[in-house]
Scaffold this motif. Structure first.
Motif, short mmCIF file in Angstrom:
data_model
loop_
_atom_site.label_atom_id
_atom_site.label_comp_id
_atom_site.label_asym_id
_atom_site.label_seq_id
_atom_site.Cartn_x
_atom_site.Cartn_y
_atom_site.Cartn_z
N ASP A 243 77.71 4.24 5.40
CA ASP A 243 77.36 5.51 4.72
C ASP A 243 78.59 6.36 4.48
O ASP A 243 78.70 7.02 3.44
CB ASP A 243 76.34 6.27 5.57
CG ASP A 243 75.93 7.58 4.93
OD1 ASP A 243 75.31 7.52 3.86
OD2 ASP A 243 76.26 8.65 5.48
N LEU A 244 79.50 6.36 5.46
CA LEU A 244 80.69 7.21 5.35
C LEU A 244 81.88 6.48 4.73
O LEU A 244 82.96 7.05 4.57
CB LEU A 244 81.08 7.75 6.73
CG LEU A 244 80.02 8.65 7.41
CD1 LEU A 244 80.49 9.08 8.78
CD2 LEU A 244 79.71 9.86 6.55
N GLY A 245 81.70 5.19 4.42
CA GLY A 245 82.80 4.42 3.83
C GLY A 245 83.94 4.20 4.81
O GLY A 245 85.11 4.10 4.39
N LEU A 246 83.61 4.12 6.10
CA LEU A 246 84.66 3.90 7.11
C LEU A 246 84.92 2.40 7.25
O LEU A 246 83.97 1.61 7.29
CB LEU A 246 84.24 4.46 8.46
CG LEU A 246 84.02 5.97 8.54
CD1 LEU A 246 83.63 6.38 9.96
CD2 LEU A 246 85.28 6.71 8.12
N ASP A 247 86.19 2.02 7.33
CA ASP A 247 86.56 0.60 7.44
C ASP A 247 86.50 0.19 8.91
O ASP A 247 87.53 -0.04 9.56
CB ASP A 247 87.96 0.39 6.84
CG ASP A 247 88.32 -1.09 6.75
OD1 ASP A 247 87.43 -1.94 6.98
OD2 ASP A 247 89.49 -1.39 6.47
N TRP A 248 85.29 0.18 9.42
CA TRP A 248 85.01 -0.19 10.80
C TRP A 248 83.88 -1.22 10.80
O TRP A 248 83.06 -1.24 9.88
CB TRP A 248 84.50 1.01 11.62
CG TRP A 248 85.52 2.03 12.02
CD1 TRP A 248 86.26 2.82 11.20
CD2 TRP A 248 85.87 2.40 13.35
NE1 TRP A 248 87.05 3.67 11.93
CE2 TRP A 248 86.83 3.44 13.27
CE3 TRP A 248 85.47 1.97 14.62
CZ2 TRP A 248 87.39 4.03 14.38
CZ3 TRP A 248 86.01 2.57 15.74
CH2 TRP A 248 86.98 3.59 15.62
N VAL A 249 83.81 -2.02 11.87
CA VAL A 249 82.68 -2.93 12.05
C VAL A 249 82.27 -2.90 13.53
O VAL A 249 83.12 -2.67 14.40
CB VAL A 249 83.01 -4.36 11.58
CG1 VAL A 249 84.07 -5.01 12.46
CG2 VAL A 249 81.76 -5.23 11.51
N TYR A 250 80.98 -3.10 13.78
CA TYR A 250 80.42 -3.01 15.13
C TYR A 250 79.64 -4.28 15.41
O TYR A 250 78.74 -4.64 14.65
CB TYR A 250 79.51 -1.78 15.20
CG TYR A 250 78.95 -1.46 16.57
CD1 TYR A 250 79.41 -0.36 17.29
CD2 TYR A 250 77.93 -2.22 17.13
CE1 TYR A 250 78.88 -0.03 18.54
CE2 TYR A 250 77.40 -1.92 18.37
CZ TYR A 250 77.88 -0.82 19.06
OH TYR A 250 77.35 -0.51 20.30
N VAL A 251 79.96 -4.96 16.49
CA VAL A 251 79.33 -6.25 16.79
C VAL A 251 78.75 -6.28 18.20
O VAL A 251 79.19 -5.53 19.08
CB VAL A 251 80.35 -7.42 16.65
CG1 VAL A 251 80.76 -7.60 15.20
CG2 VAL A 251 81.56 -7.20 17.54
N ALA A 252 77.75 -7.14 18.40
CA ALA A 252 77.19 -7.38 19.74
C ALA A 252 78.02 -8.44 20.44
O ALA A 252 78.27 -9.51 19.87
CB ALA A 252 75.74 -7.83 19.62
#
Ligand code: ATR
Length: 286
Positions: free
Chosen positions: A31-40
């Protein structure tokens, strides 16, 4: 798109594949266009300290922490927030870059506990008033109860009665806030509180007593605010009973989003898109 510059966050736990956190955080990043990723990241018992150290080794910017690692990572962290220190557990790790950004050996791993503050945030968001000056009855004595009681104490609650099936387990929970005491889930005690909170697994789908209610419903009344931190189902027997007498209610979705939003803001330094995160939970968890 994931690039060479993409920053990494995740959740460690066992089990962890069922976690809603990846959906919540990735929706917010997008939504914010942040170049991040979140994984389990499934991490077996005993691996919490190594996972915390891996933040430095691998340059992981943030980790959410769930069972069974919350205590181990609090010990492994270089420093703890007020809440994490009081509780002896952390549900959120933040890597703070050291003086030399190129050499991560100087980075500090900070442990936070965002569950209680997430509850307080959700309370204010739902009811439009802070907990300050209100009296609470908190049912339960597990980790969730500990987080909530500690945070309510800091937020200026006037009183907190902690009730539990096994009363002896309520004693150390009540010790977490100066205004808290061990209570009994009687009709009078329930009626006397301004706010009733369920932190037990009673009423939870798949839990020990899905049709049960952790407090006597005869004590519920109009004017009560009633929060069940369970979110499966959205309307537990407690919330159904509370609605029937005209009490204002909230379920556990807001606390789930609140604790995630606080972690998100610690990691990224950006205001969390609350509505997007809430919609992600509702879309993923039906
Ligand atoms: P968490 O860490 O997720 O908050 P927990 O440590 O598993 O949860 O604690 C579960 C809570 O639900 C406890 O307060 C437990 O009461 P006891 O301390 O007496 O075990 C409560 N609980 C679980 N099943 C219950 C039941 N059938 N009736 C009443 N309370 C119950």
């Amino acid at each position: 798109m994931i690039t060479g510059a993409t920053r990494l966050a995740g959740v460690i736990g066992d089990p962890v594949r069922h976690s809603l956190s990846p959906v919540i955080h990735n929706a917010a990043f997008a939504d914010l266009g942040l170049d991040w990723v979140y994984v389990a990241l499934p991490v077996a018992a005993g691996g919490g300290a190594a996972a915390a150290e891996a933040m430095r080794t691998l340059g992981i910017d943030g980790l959410s922490v769930t069972m069974p690692h919350k205590g181990d990572v609090a010990v492994a962290a270089d420093e703890l927030s007020t809440a994490a220190a009081a509780l002896g557990v952390a549900n959120c790790l933040q890597r703070v870059t050291g003086p030399d950004a190129g050499d991560r050996t100087g980075d500090r791993i900070v442990g936070h506990s965002t569950d209680g503050d997430g509850f307080v945030w959700a309370f204010e968001h739902r009811f439009g008033v802070p907990p300050e000056g209100l009296s609470f009855l908190v049912a339960g004595a597990g980790g969730a109860a500990r987080s909530i009681v500690e945070a309510l104490g800091r937020a200026g609650a006037a009183g907190i009665a902690v009730t539990n099936r096994s009363p002896e387990r309520a004693v150390p929970v009540a010790a977490l806030a100066p205004c808290a005491r061990v209570g009994e889930a009687t009709v009078d005690e329930v009626a006397a509180a301004d706010v009733v909170v369920n932190t037990t697994s009673v009423g939870m789908a798949g839990g020990p007593d899905p049709d049960g209610c952790p407090i006597p419903i005869a004590g519920l009344r109009t004017g009560h605010r009633v929060v069940d931190i369970v979110y499966q189902p959205r309307r537990t027997p407690l919330l159904v009973a509370a609605e029937a007498v005209g009490a204002a209610t909230d379920n556990g979705v807001a606390m789930l989003v609140g604790q995630a939003a606080l972690a998100f803001e610690l990691w990224t330094g950006v205001d969390a898109p609350i509505e997007v995160m809430t919609a992600a939970v509702e879309a993923a968890d039906r």
